[in-house]
Write an enzyme that holds these catalytic residues in place. Structure first.
Site, PDB file in Angstrom:
ATOM      1  N   ASP A  94       0.871  -1.175   0.000  1.00  0.00           N
ATOM      2  CA  ASP A  94       0.000   0.000   0.000  1.00  0.00           C
ATOM      3  C   ASP A  94       0.910   1.226   0.000  1.00  0.00           C
ATOM      4  O   ASP A  94       2.140   1.101  -0.041  1.00  0.00           O
ATOM      5  CB  ASP A  94      -0.956  -0.043   1.192  1.00  0.00           C
ATOM      6  N   ASP A 268      -7.724  -7.801   0.273  1.00  0.00           N
ATOM      7  CA  ASP A 268      -6.776  -8.009   1.374  1.00  0.00           C
ATOM      8  C   ASP A 268      -7.472  -7.586   2.639  1.00  0.00           C
ATOM      9  O   ASP A 268      -8.377  -6.745   2.604  1.00  0.00           O
ATOM     10  CB  ASP A 268      -5.533  -7.124   1.218  1.00  0.00           C
ATOM     11  N   CYS A 306     -11.755 -29.145   7.109  1.00  0.00           N
ATOM     12  CA  CYS A 306     -10.591 -28.331   6.747  1.00  0.00           C
ATOM     13  C   CYS A 306      -9.327 -29.184   6.770  1.00  0.00           C
ATOM     14  O   CYS A 306      -9.149 -30.034   7.636  1.00  0.00           O
ATOM     15  CB  CYS A 306     -10.471 -27.160   7.721  1.00  0.00           C
ATOM     16  N   CYS A 308      -6.181 -27.820   6.838  1.00  0.00           N
ATOM     17  CA  CYS A 308      -5.034 -26.987   7.230  1.00  0.00           C
ATOM     18  C   CYS A 308      -4.246 -27.687   8.339  1.00  0.00           C
ATOM     19  O   CYS A 308      -4.751 -28.609   8.982  1.00  0.00           O
ATOM     20  CB  CYS A 308      -5.508 -25.610   7.689  1.00  0.00           C
ATOM     21  N   CYS A 311      -6.096 -27.957  11.716  1.00  0.00           N
ATOM     22  CA  CYS A 311      -7.209 -28.919  11.753  1.00  0.00           C
ATOM     23  C   CYS A 311      -6.728 -30.354  11.554  1.00  0.00           C
ATOM     24  O   CYS A 311      -7.317 -31.291  12.087  1.00  0.00           O
ATOM     25  CB  CYS A 311      -8.264 -28.550  10.717  1.00  0.00           C
ATOM     26  N   HIS A 337      -5.012 -21.341  10.212  1.00  0.00           N
ATOM     27  CA  HIS A 337      -6.337 -21.841   9.854  1.00  0.00           C
ATOM     28  C   HIS A 337      -7.137 -20.782   9.097  1.00  0.00           C
ATOM     29  O   HIS A 337      -7.731 -21.061   8.053  1.00  0.00           O
ATOM     30  CB  HIS A 337      -7.131 -22.298  11.087  1.00  0.00           C
TER      31      HIS A 337
END
Lengths: 374, 374
Positions: A94, A268, A306, A308, A311, A337
């Site tokens: 940014d 974002d 999930c 990930c 998980c 996660h």
């Protein structure tokens, strides 16, 4: 040719959703995409390898923070932000404007730029379109954002108009000051607050300057969600089809789905990482407040669907314990996660668009939530 | 047969150093070994996969902390500590004694046990040999430590004598109270402060109770380093050759080398993780204070000879930035580096013993340090 280009692959026949590719010096990114935020050259607690493994292709980093610490010259000396943090994917920076304008008591805006005091040590500093470009060029992100005023909400019509006009003048100055067009692309930012005609006016002015991509700024800053959607509907049709469209600072799962439906390609937000650290997990069935006492003895994962690392490897009871005990690893697991969830939600969205079933996907998305907060 | 056994593989012909194997229900561990500390069922900031990848085979976790939070019943309900934290390697739990005795204003010692107040909420609690065994059985670590009094330094001869005698009586009660001998082994702890004859007396008493392994406690608590070495030389000869010897709470690199030379097989300490989080890296050339301003522009790794993820992927300048900016990832990298260093130092030590060059290794170790702090 711009350093970063957008290729439209497919337009959803029933909504504004579109599938595309963002081609950058650090790889190609399938869009729509969510960009994790690494404010200080680090996505909090997460390694670059983990970011890559969870499917992130592009991250955002904050010019304001890096300008203050460690300083853009140091990052340039390291060979740029990619090398400094050892991230080989793409980066978007940014312009620092948003952070500087958030320092409401500490800053003064003039046509030249913004004088402000560092939130770290109170040092007097100045950001202008030229200075922001100098810093962003030093950081070396694939995509740089123009220095704009993120008009506060609420603002009067008159203030919003004057502000967006200044943002246009600053955008012109940014284009002139940008020194590394071969390796970095500068995106323009549309402002205009919550006024439909001002959004259109800003979009037309910014588009007339011919940037390689466009962001919509000044939304998700306090206005009603429906107002944000209305503003997208006013703005997106003004943006060229062959350029990427980025909705800044938006990351709530339903906002992503709705943004995509209205033609947005990039998002974002610090939301997934911030609420994760506070103990809230995003899932397809809504938010799971892992800190809640009701999970103390729950040995199942946050989200059984999930895949990930949090998980796959750990239970809610364990992660809750880590969070209650102030253990860093708990923050890390929650962050992983939530990023995984959003990055994969965008993957599912892309798949749905590719298979001509985005509207059905959207319906299922809301059905799964079934009244839970997303 | 005990759940955990020790196999002596090789004795250094010129020193007390020895190579061995600790055989536990969760795998075999080459000794001498350093055990990273995961106080609250987590090695701060580090995942179980990372621990495994850096070569850790056994970690220590703290009974006192887990008793208070999340509670040993909850850990038992999860299937024990291994399952709760998803660590498939071996675990050793202390007895809580050390922490309880550290709460000097909050505790009262009697023959029965120790009354104390939780450092978290002030709740009145009681630990005794029987209660410690109940908790450690619930946690389910491969190796449990007996409930002892870690005699404070300095203490009078009389107090130390009375204290070690009570520790012996408590050790007997621990042996009787331990309920899971098939899957967990209970190690006895030698006390005796800084008095050679009391160390011998304690060792003889504890060894007479026939534990499957022996720890030396109450050292590295404020006494001079040479005093610690002297006490090891008094104590180790009293310990049987066919059982593992564990020097509690010791983790400074030179202390490890000297401990090994005096016949120690196991070590643990929070030092590498704690000083890491404070910005100090352990290296073969001595300590590197990564937070120091002199590293602001140093784009080389902490230790060019180190192959840990922090040194492979990141520079001192970047890690320093993360530490200065309060970024979690910086703490994680420092922790990983320091654990990697100690775990690999022990690997190098084992190799040297195997190759009959431990005394030479020790000399080189000090030469490399060349007067730097280790």
């Amino acid at each position: 040719m711009a350093a970063v280009t957008y290729k439209l692959i497919k337009q959803c026949p029933r909504t504004g959703a579109r599938l595309g590719k963002l081609i950058t010096p650090h790889g190609e990114i399938d869009t729509p995409v969510f960009m994790p935020v690494g404010t200080q050259a680090s996505v909090k607690g997460i390694s670059p390898e983990e970011l890559e493994a969870l499917g992130a292709k592009i991250i955002l980093s904050n010019t304001y923070h890096l300008f203050l610490r460690p300083g853009h010259e140091l990052v340039a000396e390291a060979g740029g932000l990619h090398k400094f943090m050892n991230w080989n994917g793409s980066i978007l920076t940014d312009s620092g404007g948003f952070q500087v304008f958030s320092l409401s008591d500490l800053r003064k805006i003039t046509e030249e730029g913004v004088a402000f005091r560092s939130h770290l040590d109170g040092a007097k500093l100045f950001l202008s379109p030229e200075k922001a470009m100098e810093i962003e060029n030093a950081l070396g992100a694939d995509i740089m954002m123009a220095f704009d005023e993120c008009t506060p909400y609420p603002s009067t019509y008159d203030y919003t108009k004057r502000s967006l006009e200044r943002t246009t003048r600053w955008a012109e100055r940014c284009l002139k000051a940008h020194k590394n067009t071969e390796k970095q692309s500068l995106f323009g930012i549309v402002q205009g607050g919550t006024f439909a005609d001002l959004r259109k006016k800003s979009a037309r002015e910014i588009v007339s300057l011919d940037f390689p991509g466009y962001a919509i700024g000044g939304l998700s800053v306090g206005e009603a969600t429906q107002t944000m959607y209305d503003m997208l509907e006013e703005t997106v049709p003004e943006l060229p089809e062959n350029k990427a469209r980025y909705l800044m600072g938006v990351g709530r799962p339903d906002n992503l789905v709705e943004g995509v439906m209205r033609g947005i390609d990039m998002f974002d937000c610090v939301l997934p990482t911030r609420i994760g650290r506070n103990g809230t997990a995003l899932t397809s069935r809504g938010r799971v407040i892992v800190r809640d006492a009701k999970y103390a003895h729950d040995f199942s994962p946050i989200d059984p669907e999930c895949n990930c690392p949090a998980c796959r490897n750990h239970s809610k009871a364990y992660i809750r314990h880590l969070l209650k005990a102030g253990e860093m690893y708990g923050l890390r697991l929650m962050t992983i996660h939530n990023l995984y969830y959003l990055v994969h939600l965008m993957g599912d969205i892309r798949k749905a668009i590719a298979e001509d079933r985005f509207p059905e996907f959207r319906e299922e998305f809301y059905e799964k939530l079934a009244g839970n907060r997303c």
